[in-house]
Design an enzyme around this catalytic site. Structure first.
Site, PDB file in Angstrom:
ATOM      1  N   LYS A 265       3.659  -2.651  60.734  1.00 13.06           N
ATOM      2  CA  LYS A 265       2.473  -3.416  61.180  1.00 13.06           C
ATOM      3  C   LYS A 265       2.548  -3.742  62.667  1.00 13.06           C
ATOM      4  CE  LYS A 265       4.621  -7.576  61.367  1.00 13.06           C
ATOM      5  NZ  LYS A 265       4.508  -8.767  62.213  1.00 13.06           N
TER       6      LYS A 265
ATOM      7  N   TRP B 232      11.291 -17.170  65.634  1.00 13.77           N
ATOM      8  CA  TRP B 232      11.171 -17.105  64.173  1.00 13.77           C
ATOM      9  C   TRP B 232      12.402 -17.700  63.503  1.00 13.77           C
ATOM     10  CZ3 TRP B 232       8.847 -17.851  60.107  1.00 13.77           C
ATOM     11  CH2 TRP B 232       8.831 -17.062  58.951  1.00 13.77           C
ATOM     12  N   GLY B 233      13.583 -17.442  64.056  1.00 13.73           N
ATOM     13  CA  GLY B 233      14.799 -18.009  63.491  1.00 13.73           C
ATOM     14  C   GLY B 233      14.791 -19.523  63.493  1.00 13.73           C
TER      15      GLY B 233
ATOM     16  N   GLN C 207       8.882  -5.745  69.292  1.00 12.51           N
ATOM     17  CA  GLN C 207       9.336  -4.805  68.265  1.00 12.51           C
ATOM     18  C   GLN C 207       8.429  -3.581  68.139  1.00 12.51           C
ATOM     19  OE1 GLN C 207      12.244  -5.145  66.796  1.00 12.51           O
ATOM     20  NE2 GLN C 207      12.655  -7.153  67.648  1.00 12.51           N
TER      21      GLN C 207
ATOM     22  N   ALA D 238       5.401 -17.515  63.915  1.00 11.63           N
ATOM     23  CA  ALA D 238       6.456 -18.532  63.892  1.00 11.63           C
ATOM     24  C   ALA D 238       5.972 -19.919  64.285  1.00 11.63           C
ATOM     25  CB  ALA D 238       7.607 -18.088  64.797  1.00 11.63           C
TER      26      ALA D 238
END
Length: 350
Positions: free
Chosen positions: A205, A15-16, A299, A154
């Site tokens: 989520k 994602w970064g 996560q 991403a």
């Protein structure tokens, strides 16, 4: 004349790197931003070379975002203190379990007047219960913090496929500046004021997505998954109303950070994918992380564990059977099939 704002991205995973592609492209075109964008990279050796050297010569994060070119003005820096030197805008996008230690390293080196935005999806525990990641950063670095959450897988963002996202901000001027930094024709941003609600959606989520993965692994269909999404959303709203500071409006759950992010994560994304494998193989979450995620972290299960500890402290475990079932299956050895029992007996049906 106002000096252009210097941007640093803290984190360089999947994602970064995707958001670096957007930020680098905008900084190259927009005069209000300094053209050079630093990206802090946790140094690794990939095929005998330093990852930072690969990014700075090939303009590609070959480990975490292979096949997508980064703008050449995105510069990989292995030292976090060096990367943030002179930065006016700090974009945080690292696994949430690392943020405390990183902020401790950074706190004496942040430019006065800098602002931050967190793209980190997770929560922590504080003495009073829930601790949001943006609050941890704000307290440790003494900077104004906004958050960005949305239906943003991403790889699709990196491929410039159309999507929406949500920025939650306390300072409208900062929120609009961050929107200018990140918005593109295919990455459309809505700015709202409910920072805590936006952030809690992004964390919770992932727990629901683990449940959706269990559903897929057990061979249940789209009707069952739709029930998981609905019941999960109800628990998300209930949790936000109990634990978020300030107002919590249903309108925020209709933004990309809410129902849209929940849907896309329950049909795509790594939490659903690994949970499906967990249900099918019987392997541990840690084993599947190592096998399937190429160094990325999951996560959902960890957030479920943190939320469970918060709920136990408040005596509210029974109010959140879906969140609780995900925790018990991932960490306490409960059979995966118990998840369907949880749905059958959910208090929403009583």
């Amino acid at each position: 004349m106002v000096a252009p704002k210097k941007v640093c991205i803290i984190g360089s995973g999947n994602w970064g790197s995707a958001i670096a592609k957007i930020i680098g492209g905008n900084a190259d075109k927009l005069e209000q931003f300094d053209r050079t964008v630093n990206m802090w990279v946790y140094e690794e050796i990939v095929d005998g070379k330093k990852l930072t050297e690969i990014i700075n010569t090939q303009h590609e994060n070959v480990k975490y975002l292979p096949g997508r070119k980064l703008p050449p003005n995105v510069v990989a820096v292995p030292d976090v203190i060096q990367s943030i030197s002179g930065a006016d805008i700090l974009v945080f996008v690292v696994p949430h379990q690392f943020i405390g230690k990183l902020c401790d390293q950074m706190k004496d080196h942040v430019k006065p007047g800098a602002i931050g935005i967190s793209l980190i999806k997770g929560v922590d525990e504080g003495p009073e219960g829930l601790k949001l990641i943006s609050d941890i950063i704000q307290e440790k670095l003494n900077i104004d913090m906004s958050v960005l959450m949305g239906a943003n897988i991403a790889n699709e963002v990196a491929d410039d496929k159309f999507c929406e996202t949500t920025i939650g901000c306390r300072n409208a001027e900062n929120g609009n500046l961050l929107k200018e930094l990140m918005q593109t024709p295919n990455f459309r941003i809505t700015v709202v004021e409910e920072v805590d609600t936006v952030e809690i959606c992004g964390a919770l989520k992932n727990i629901v997505a683990v449940g959706a993965g269990f559903c897929d692994g057990l061979g249940f269909g789209d009707n069952t998954k739709a029930a998981i999404i609905r019941l999960g959303l109800m628990e998300m709203i209930t949790f936000a109303k109990l634990f978020c500071k300030g107002a919590v409006s249903s309108a925020t759950f209709l933004e990309s950070c809410g129902v849209a992010d929940l849907i896309t994560t329950c049909y795509g994304g790594r939490n659903r994918k690994v949970a499906e494998a967990f249900a099918k193989t019987g392997k541990t979450i840690e084993e599947l992380e190592n096998e399937m995620l190429n160094g990325q972290k999951l996560q959902g299960p960890q957030t479920a564990a943190e939320i469970n500890r918060i709920l136990k402290r408040k005596g509210m475990v029974d109010k959140f059977p879906l969140f609780t079932a995900v925790y018990q299956i991932c960490y306490e050895g409960h059979p995966v099939r118990e998840f369907i029992t949880c749905l059958q007996n959910h208090p929403e049906h009583l």
